[in-house]
Design a protein around this motif. Structure first.
Motif, mmCIF file in Angstrom:
data_model
loop_
_atom_site.group_PDB
_atom_site.id
_atom_site.type_symbol
_atom_site.label_atom_id
_atom_site.label_comp_id
_atom_site.label_asym_id
_atom_site.label_seq_id
_atom_site.Cartn_x
_atom_site.Cartn_y
_atom_site.Cartn_z
ATOM 1 N N GLU A 252 16.407 8.422 38.511
ATOM 2 C CA GLU A 252 15.941 9.204 37.363
ATOM 3 C C GLU A 252 14.485 9.586 37.599
ATOM 4 O O GLU A 252 14.063 10.718 37.321
ATOM 5 C CB GLU A 252 16.041 8.378 36.070
ATOM 6 N N GLY A 253 13.726 8.630 38.111
ATOM 7 C CA GLY A 253 12.316 8.893 38.397
ATOM 8 C C GLY A 253 12.134 9.994 39.422
ATOM 9 O O GLY A 253 11.271 10.864 39.255
ATOM 10 N N LEU A 254 12.956 9.974 40.471
ATOM 11 C CA LEU A 254 12.866 11.037 41.483
ATOM 12 C C LEU A 254 13.181 12.392 40.863
ATOM 13 O O LEU A 254 12.471 13.380 41.101
ATOM 14 C CB LEU A 254 13.839 10.756 42.638
ATOM 15 N N THR A 255 14.224 12.459 40.059
ATOM 16 C CA THR A 255 14.629 13.731 39.445
ATOM 17 C C THR A 255 13.552 14.237 38.495
ATOM 18 O O THR A 255 13.219 15.429 38.494
ATOM 19 C CB THR A 255 15.974 13.558 38.712
ATOM 20 N N ARG A 256 13.005 13.336 37.677
ATOM 21 C CA ARG A 256 11.914 13.731 36.782
ATOM 22 C C ARG A 256 10.726 14.256 37.581
ATOM 23 O O ARG A 256 10.104 15.260 37.218
ATOM 24 C CB ARG A 256 11.456 12.529 35.948
ATOM 25 N N HIS A 257 10.389 13.544 38.656
ATOM 26 C CA HIS A 257 9.256 13.930 39.495
ATOM 27 C C HIS A 257 9.451 15.337 40.056
ATOM 28 O O HIS A 257 8.534 16.171 40.017
ATOM 29 C CB HIS A 257 9.106 12.914 40.633
ATOM 30 N N LEU A 258 10.647 15.620 40.572
ATOM 31 C CA LEU A 258 10.904 16.938 41.167
ATOM 32 C C LEU A 258 10.826 18.041 40.123
ATOM 33 O O LEU A 258 10.188 19.082 40.352
ATOM 34 C CB LEU A 258 12.278 16.949 41.839
ATOM 35 N N GLU A 261 7.080 18.386 39.089
ATOM 36 C CA GLU A 261 6.189 18.937 40.111
ATOM 37 C C GLU A 261 6.568 20.352 40.517
ATOM 38 O O GLU A 261 5.708 21.190 40.774
ATOM 39 C CB GLU A 261 6.189 18.021 41.345
ATOM 40 N N ILE A 262 7.860 20.615 40.590
ATOM 41 C CA ILE A 262 8.335 21.920 41.080
ATOM 42 C C ILE A 262 8.390 22.952 39.959
ATOM 43 O O ILE A 262 8.017 24.113 40.136
ATOM 44 C CB ILE A 262 9.727 21.782 41.723
ATOM 45 N N LYS A 263 8.848 22.532 38.771
ATOM 46 C CA LYS A 263 9.077 23.486 37.682
ATOM 47 C C LYS A 263 8.077 23.342 36.539
ATOM 48 O O LYS A 263 8.044 24.192 35.652
ATOM 49 C CB LYS A 263 10.502 23.311 37.121
ATOM 50 N N GLU A 419 16.419 28.013 33.651
ATOM 51 C CA GLU A 419 15.117 27.368 33.481
ATOM 52 C C GLU A 419 15.187 26.175 32.522
ATOM 53 O O GLU A 419 14.163 25.594 32.184
ATOM 54 C CB GLU A 419 14.090 28.392 32.987
ATOM 55 N N GLU A 420 16.388 25.835 32.088
ATOM 56 C CA GLU A 420 16.594 24.649 31.255
ATOM 57 C C GLU A 420 17.333 23.619 32.091
ATOM 58 O O GLU A 420 18.287 23.949 32.798
ATOM 59 C CB GLU A 420 17.422 25.006 30.015
ATOM 60 N N PHE A 421 16.896 22.358 32.041
ATOM 61 C CA PHE A 421 17.481 21.330 32.892
ATOM 62 C C PHE A 421 18.005 20.186 32.038
ATOM 63 O O PHE A 421 17.273 19.595 31.243
ATOM 64 C CB PHE A 421 16.449 20.821 33.906
ATOM 65 N N ALA A 422 19.305 19.911 32.200
ATOM 66 C CA ALA A 422 19.975 18.884 31.405
ATOM 67 C C ALA A 422 20.673 17.901 32.341
ATOM 68 O O ALA A 422 21.825 18.109 32.721
ATOM 69 C CB ALA A 422 20.977 19.530 30.444
ATOM 70 N N PRO A 423 19.975 16.814 32.726
ATOM 71 C CA PRO A 423 20.600 15.815 33.606
ATOM 72 C C PRO A 423 21.511 14.875 32.830
ATOM 73 O O PRO A 423 21.375 14.702 31.613
ATOM 74 C CB PRO A 423 19.388 15.067 34.182
ATOM 75 N N LEU A 424 22.427 14.252 33.545
ATOM 76 C CA LEU A 424 23.413 13.367 32.930
ATOM 77 C C LEU A 424 23.936 12.406 33.996
ATOM 78 O O LEU A 424 24.261 12.825 35.111
ATOM 79 C CB LEU A 424 24.572 14.207 32.374
ATOM 80 N N TRP A 425 24.009 11.118 33.653
ATOM 81 C CA TRP A 425 24.695 10.156 34.520
ATOM 82 C C TRP A 425 26.142 10.034 34.056
ATOM 83 O O TRP A 425 26.408 9.822 32.870
ATOM 84 C CB TRP A 425 24.056 8.781 34.435
ATOM 85 N N GLY A 541 16.820 28.028 40.495
ATOM 86 C CA GLY A 541 17.459 28.917 39.528
ATOM 87 C C GLY A 541 18.740 29.551 40.010
ATOM 88 O O GLY A 541 19.223 30.510 39.407
ATOM 89 N N GLN A 542 19.340 29.011 41.096
ATOM 90 C CA GLN A 542 20.576 29.566 41.644
ATOM 91 C C GLN A 542 21.638 28.477 41.712
ATOM 92 O O GLN A 542 21.339 27.290 41.627
ATOM 93 C CB GLN A 542 20.332 30.114 43.058
ATOM 94 N N GLU A 543 22.893 28.894 41.882
ATOM 95 C CA GLU A 543 23.959 27.917 42.088
ATOM 96 C C GLU A 543 24.635 28.083 43.432
ATOM 97 O O GLU A 543 25.501 27.295 43.805
ATOM 98 C CB GLU A 543 24.987 27.990 40.952
ATOM 99 N N THR A 544 24.265 29.103 44.195
ATOM 100 C CA THR A 544 24.755 29.239 45.560
ATOM 101 C C THR A 544 23.653 28.784 46.505
ATOM 102 O O THR A 544 22.479 29.076 46.300
ATOM 103 C CB THR A 544 25.159 30.694 45.873
ATOM 104 N N ILE A 545 24.051 28.081 47.550
ATOM 105 C CA ILE A 545 23.072 27.411 48.406
ATOM 106 C C ILE A 545 22.665 28.242 49.611
ATOM 107 O O ILE A 545 21.700 27.911 50.286
ATOM 108 C CB ILE A 545 23.619 26.055 48.889
ATOM 109 N N ARG A 546 23.358 29.347 49.868
ATOM 110 C CA ARG A 546 23.199 30.029 51.148
ATOM 111 C C ARG A 546 21.784 30.525 51.404
ATOM 112 O O ARG A 546 21.268 30.399 52.508
ATOM 113 C CB ARG A 546 24.201 31.187 51.217
#
Length: 582
Positions: A252-258, A261-263, A419-425, A541-546
């Motif tokens: 969770e800490g890593l995800t929050r950090h990213l 820091e990134i967004k 631009e909205e982020f909703a994490p879930l375990w 902001g994308q869902e394709t990785i290419r």
């Protein structure tokens, strides 16, 4: 010295400086006595000027020989632009060129090297090195680097050590298909490329490394989609002397950090949901919780009338579509056609309009009265002005179908804000899942996942009900990470192999090295792996990785730029003792 400054660096404060720039010709505007050239490098663009009043005749003529994507070096003075461009960081200045050197000429590129290009995907994949010159792709690769650096910074500060594990390993029967590599020195034998470093990171825990990570390339020979590649990158992590809660907290800490820091976005609590709850409420194990439309199960309120379709169904389930009552019959028919597509597979759809006056109008008014439909609205959470969409059928299939419809409607309604982020375990996955084709149980994650201690006694009698000590991290409807607490003793691992259908001989042949290692003081351990490509794409902001991979494969697993995979010559085949049937 090829350059004193980059092409994105110079500003009004640099006026009157003598500079040297190198880069590619982006655009040319030739007005005869005046020639403007825009030069580009990784850092930006700068306008160059050649004119008959201030440039030599020879220099002006040389500038007219330039073409798009020529590689050039120029020397000149920074001057103020008469017509400034506020949309360009270097838009206050231009370079009055005094010296021009063509470092390399270029053919006319097969598509325009601009943010908005005229090149289709296939042609851009074939000339990927040209596509990388475009800002969208270049910036995506730089964004990937930024995310990778933040991952390394965070994990290093948390005491993790990056350790490389082998790429040439042993093939195993579990999971997706392996890519195999023939061994020239060991006739008739093969290496496999790793689907993950799973057993090696467990061995590192036995070796006392305590906290391991690796940003590592992995390989799976499986069918491809927009978010899959045959080779992909994982953030692979393992920790010793931990329980599930320890791992969830760290990552969770890593995800929050990213995200911070990134967004620049702060994330609050990470909700937790069991696998069963996710399937019942959203129809899949990676739900997007940025929006509602939770499932409402309607069996009790829909199977008491004479509507045979519902009466024969294992599950009747619906969702409330916000403001959907305004849909025309034609729009609803298009939704019905959408769920009937082979990719979704529903036989049809029942709908209910929740009118503003509190009444209901449905496609099954013949069978259900207003009280029935009001109950459906209550169960699905539908309000006045909403549309209830109902599907029915076999439980697992209908949940998947309604989940697909929910995501499609959310996309149409603009509810999936990148631009909205909703994490879930998602936790408490089944340990085993039944495979109809092989008629046996397979590990839902992998054979080294620990069962919940309180469920071990069910392995012999109800193996499908045994829960795993496993967890997935979901972000915006995408699984970005998954892991588990591992088995760390030989007896439990042998029991797991037995329930997966391995004989003792097969288990020893495939995983004897790990079973042996368990005899030398294996600590309790667990870990997680993030899909790095997917994580970067979602943060971008994308869902394709290419576009976040420098040299991706196409949907057939081919690299059309270098034409791989390809045949190899007979000499190589002979050295490898491989004979091909022609």
């Amino acid at each position: 010295m090829y350059r004193s400054h980059s092409c994105g660096e110079l500003r009004a404060t640099d006026i009157n400086k003598e500079v040297t720039l190198s880069g590619w010709v982006q655009r040319i505007k030739d007005l005869g006595s005046l020639n403007w050239v825009v030069i580009r490098d990784r850092y930006g663009i700068t306008q160059l000027v050649f004119d008959e009043e201030r440039s030599s005749k020879e220099l002006l003529e040389s500038s007219k020989k330039l073409g798009r994507e020529f590689v050039i070096q120029i020397k000149g003075a920074v001057i103020e632009r008469e017509s400034k461009n506020p949309n360009m960081p270097t838009g206050d200045i231009e370079i009055l060129v005094s010296e021009l050197t063509i470092l390399n000429e270029s053919e006319t590129p097969p598509f325009t090297i601009e943010d908005q290009t005229d090149g289709g995907e296939d042609i851009r994949m074939k000339y990927r090195y040209l596509d990388i010159r475009r800002n969208p792709v270049k910036n995506s690769l730089m964004f990937r680097h930024q995310v990778g650096m933040q991952v390394r910074n965070y994990l290093s500060k948390e005491g993790f050590v990056e350790v490389e594990t082998p790429y040439l390993i042993k093939s195993t029967p579990e999971g997706a298909r392996d890519f195999v590599v023939p061994s020239r020195m060991n006739e008739g034998q093969f290496y496999a490329l790793p689907q993950s470093p799973q057993t090696f990171k467990q061995l590192l825990m036995i070796g006392g490394m305590d906290k391991y990570f690796q940003i590592v390339k992995c390989f799976r020979d499986e069918d491809l989609r927009a978010d899959r590649q045959p080779e992909f990158t994982q953030i692979d992590c393992e920790m010793a002397f931990v329980e599930q809660e320890d791992i969830l907290n760290i990552f969770e800490g890593l995800t929050r950090h990213l995200i911070s820091e990134i967004k620049g976005i702060s994330i609050g609590n990470f909700p937790r949901m069991t696998y069963n709850e996710a399937m019942q409420t959203y129809g899949n194990d990676k739900p997007d919780i940025r929006f509602g439309m939770k499932f409402g199960e309607l069996n009790e309120s829909a199977q008491h009338k004479e509507f045979k379709v519902f009466n024969d169904a294992e599950l009747v389930v619906g969702i409330a579509v916000p403001d959907g009552a305004s849909y025309t019959r034609k729009e609803i028919d298009k939704l019905i056609d959408w769920v009937r597509r082979p990719q979704v597979g529903a036989l049809g759809m029942v709908y209910v309009k929740c009118n503003e006056d509190g009444t209901y109008k449905s496609s099954v008014d013949k069978f259900y009265d207003q009280d029935d439909l009001a109950k459906w609205a209550e169960i699905t959470g539908a309000k006045a002005g909403d549309l209830i969409c109902v599907l029915s059928g076999q439980t697992n299939k209908v949940r998947a179908q309604l989940s697909a419809l929910r995501m499609e409607l959310a996309e149409r309604l603009g509810l999936r804000n990148p631009e909205e982020f909703a994490p879930l375990w998602v936790v408490d996955f089944p340990l085993l899942e039944w495979d109809e084709e092989t008629e046996r149980y397979h590990a839902m994650h992998h054979p080294f996942t620990s069962p919940k201690p309180e469920d071990i006694q069910l392995l012999d009698t109800k193996p499908g009900e045994v829960r795993a000590n496993a967890y997935d991290l979901v972000l915006n409807g995408n699984e970005i990470g998954g892991g588990s607490i591992r088995i760390h003793d030989k007896e439990t691992q042998a029991l797991m192999f037995d329930h997966l259908g391995f004989t003792q001989e097969e288990a020893k042949a495939q995983f004897g090295f790990l079973m042996d290692a368990f005899q030398y003081g294996a600590p309790p351990h667990g870990g997680i792996a993030f899909g790095f490509d997917r994580l970067v794409a979602i943060l971008g902001g994308q869902e394709t990785i290419r576009d976040f991979i420098a040299f991706p494969k196409n949907n057939s697993g081919r690299d059309i730029m270098i034409d791989a995979p390809s045949n190899i010559d007979d000499t190589q085949l002979k050295e490898l003792n491989i004979k091909l049937d022609v």
